[in-house]
Design a protein around this motif. Structure first.
Motif, PDB file in Angstrom:
ATOM      1  N   GLU A  56     -43.888 -68.303  14.237  1.00  0.00           N
ATOM      2  CA  GLU A  56     -42.459 -68.585  14.314  1.00  0.00           C
ATOM      3  C   GLU A  56     -41.637 -67.343  14.626  1.00  0.00           C
ATOM      4  N   ASP A  57     -40.688 -67.496  15.569  1.00  0.00           N
ATOM      5  CA  ASP A  57     -39.719 -66.427  15.784  1.00  0.00           C
ATOM      6  C   ASP A  57     -38.379 -66.759  15.151  1.00  0.00           C
ATOM      7  N   ALA A  58     -38.204 -67.977  14.640  1.00  0.00           N
ATOM      8  CA  ALA A  58     -37.033 -68.289  13.835  1.00  0.00           C
ATOM      9  C   ALA A  58     -37.112 -67.495  12.534  1.00  0.00           C
ATOM     10  N   HIS A  59     -35.965 -67.042  12.046  1.00  0.00           N
ATOM     11  CA  HIS A  59     -35.920 -66.151  10.885  1.00  0.00           C
ATOM     12  C   HIS A  59     -36.630 -66.726   9.670  1.00  0.00           C
ATOM     13  N   HIS A  60     -36.523 -68.031   9.459  1.00  0.00           N
ATOM     14  CA  HIS A  60     -37.164 -68.629   8.285  1.00  0.00           C
ATOM     15  C   HIS A  60     -37.475 -70.098   8.522  1.00  0.00           C
ATOM     16  N   HIS A 106     -28.222 -66.149   8.218  1.00  0.00           N
ATOM     17  CA  HIS A 106     -29.246 -66.122   9.271  1.00  0.00           C
ATOM     18  C   HIS A 106     -29.278 -67.398  10.122  1.00  0.00           C
ATOM     19  N   GLN A 107     -28.330 -68.313   9.925  1.00  0.00           N
ATOM     20  CA  GLN A 107     -28.291 -69.553  10.692  1.00  0.00           C
ATOM     21  C   GLN A 107     -26.989 -69.648  11.468  1.00  0.00           C
ATOM     22  N   GLY A 108     -27.035 -70.407  12.557  1.00  0.00           N
ATOM     23  CA  GLY A 108     -25.827 -70.726  13.294  1.00  0.00           C
ATOM     24  C   GLY A 108     -25.081 -71.868  12.632  1.00  0.00           C
ATOM     25  N   ALA A 109     -24.329 -72.625  13.441  1.00  0.00           N
ATOM     26  CA  ALA A 109     -23.552 -73.746  12.917  1.00  0.00           C
ATOM     27  C   ALA A 109     -24.462 -74.666  12.104  1.00  0.00           C
ATOM     28  N   SER A 125     -27.991 -75.443  14.561  1.00  0.00           N
ATOM     29  CA  SER A 125     -28.178 -75.353  16.004  1.00  0.00           C
ATOM     30  C   SER A 125     -28.910 -74.091  16.429  1.00  0.00           C
ATOM     31  N   SER A 126     -28.977 -73.088  15.543  1.00  0.00           N
ATOM     32  CA  SER A 126     -29.636 -71.839  15.933  1.00  0.00           C
ATOM     33  C   SER A 126     -29.978 -71.030  14.689  1.00  0.00           C
ATOM     34  N   MET A 127     -30.802 -70.020  14.908  1.00  0.00           N
ATOM     35  CA  MET A 127     -31.225 -69.124  13.842  1.00  0.00           C
ATOM     36  C   MET A 127     -31.451 -67.745  14.433  1.00  0.00           C
ATOM     37  N   GLU A 128     -31.257 -66.709  13.626  1.00  0.00           N
ATOM     38  CA  GLU A 128     -31.654 -65.367  14.067  1.00  0.00           C
ATOM     39  C   GLU A 128     -33.134 -65.378  14.422  1.00  0.00           C
ATOM     40  N   THR A 129     -33.504 -64.570  15.389  1.00  0.00           N
ATOM     41  CA  THR A 129     -34.909 -64.516  15.777  1.00  0.00           C
ATOM     42  C   THR A 129     -35.540 -63.194  15.345  1.00  0.00           C
ATOM     43  N   VAL A 130     -36.838 -63.252  15.121  1.00  0.00           N
ATOM     44  CA  VAL A 130     -37.636 -62.093  14.722  1.00  0.00           C
ATOM     45  C   VAL A 130     -38.908 -62.108  15.565  1.00  0.00           C
TER      46      VAL A 130
END
Length: 331
Positions: A56-60, A106-109, A125-130
């Motif tokens: 996963e590249d989503a933060h969590h 760490h999350q969008g809307a 709708s989105s998340m910080e990526t790692v």
């Protein structure tokens, strides 16, 4: 009655995304999920730990939140864009679904809502990526979980839950029904093209039965069981290793220090083409849940994590699968 999927839903769901759990001992739960299960710790504060799978590249995909009680706080789904969050707000306002906008680190809307059977949900709708760690083989631990895949929720009213989510664009890939009928006991619903993102099964609910991560292969699954035992959690292996009839996956279920249940499994077949029909199983057929050996224990069937503030209701259907205890009593 089989649901009718809306192919023009009011907003676009894309996948199971993340789950938020209330845990009573944050350090113990952090150790369990990182060392026994093998998830990656992305970040942590005094009250929260964020974890993810190796792919996963989503933060969590798992958030552990310090709490006085071991609740299942929220189940998370992704939508395609922020416009979908706005569309969900409009749709819920028009249809009377309880909802609210929230800010999540760490999350969008992000929009939280309660579905008609009391499941506490969250869409973003989105998340910080790692950076993905899928090739950091030196960091693989236990079952080397790759990504969050799905949830299973126990509900008193499978039909109502299924109809609601089908109206939001989810397709039913497989289902369990009372013998000789299409009276729904369990439904496997998907949006991402495999057999399920969200499952509803008949029982006292709403409660979160489990959340599930994929693992690379059968060897990883067996190693996960070995590590669970060697780390002192052998008694917390709730079921498996085994093979499901539904979805055809190899599986292992483990309970965490607060008795939340996680599944590790070897993913599913594709369910993408619109002409594909859902597979039906009789509730009395033990192969639907276990292709090998004995049925699950009573605690696997009847124990699950409650949602905060949601009263647990008795199921509308009385049909129940055979448990291990019943099987042993008859043989």
């Amino acid at each position: 009655m089989l649901p009718q999927t809306s192919f023009e839903p009011p907003f676009t769901l894309t996948r199971a995304s993340h789950v938020r759990l209330g845990v009573t001992d944050l350090d113990a739960s952090r150790t369990f999920y990182s060392d026994v299960i093998g998830l990656v710790v992305t970040a942590e504060t005094d009250d929260t730990v964020y974890l993810r799978g190796l792919e996963e590249d989503a933060h969590h995909s798992l958030v552990l939140e310090r709490a006085d009680d071991a609740w299942a706080h929220r189940i998370g789904l992704r939508v395609r864009t922020e416009a979908d969050v706005l569309a969900a707000e409009r749709h819920f306002r028009a249809t009377g679904v309880e909802h609210r906008r929230v800010e999540q680190d760490h999350q969008g809307a992000t929009l939280q809502f309660r579905d008609p059977v009391g499941t506490l949900m969250e869409i973003t709708s989105s998340m910080e990526t790692v950076r993905r760690k899928m090739a950091d083989f030196h960091d693989f631990r236990a079952g080397a979980p790759q990504r969050l895949d799905h949830y299973q929720v126990v509900t008193h009213d499978v039909q109502t839950a299924t109809d609601f989510w089908a109206g939001l664009g989810m397709r039913m890939s497989e289902y369990t029904a009372k013998d000789g009928t299409d009276e729904l006991w369990g439904t496997w619903l998907e949006v991402k093209g495999n057999t399920h993102d969200l499952v509803f099964t008949n029982g006292r609910g709403p409660r979160l039965h489990h959340f599930a991560y994929t693992v690379p292969d059968a060897t990883a699954l067996i190693h996960a069981a070995d590590v669970t035992g060697s780390k002192g959690f052998g008694r917390e292996i709730d079921r498996g290793p085994g093979r499901h009839g539904l979805s055809n996956a190899l599986f292992l279920y483990v309970r965490d220090p607060d008795q939340h249940r996680i599944e590790l499994f070897t993913t599913h077949y594709q369910f993408i083409d619109l002409e594909s029909e859902p597979i039906r199983w009789d509730v009395s057929n033990p192969r639907r849940a276990q292709q090998w050996g004995l049925p699950a224990s009573e605690r696997w069937f009847f124990e699950a994590s409650e949602f905060p503030g949601e009263a647990v209701r008795e199921p509308l259907l009385t049909a129940t699968p055979e448990t291990l205890e019943q099987y042993l009593g008859l043989h």
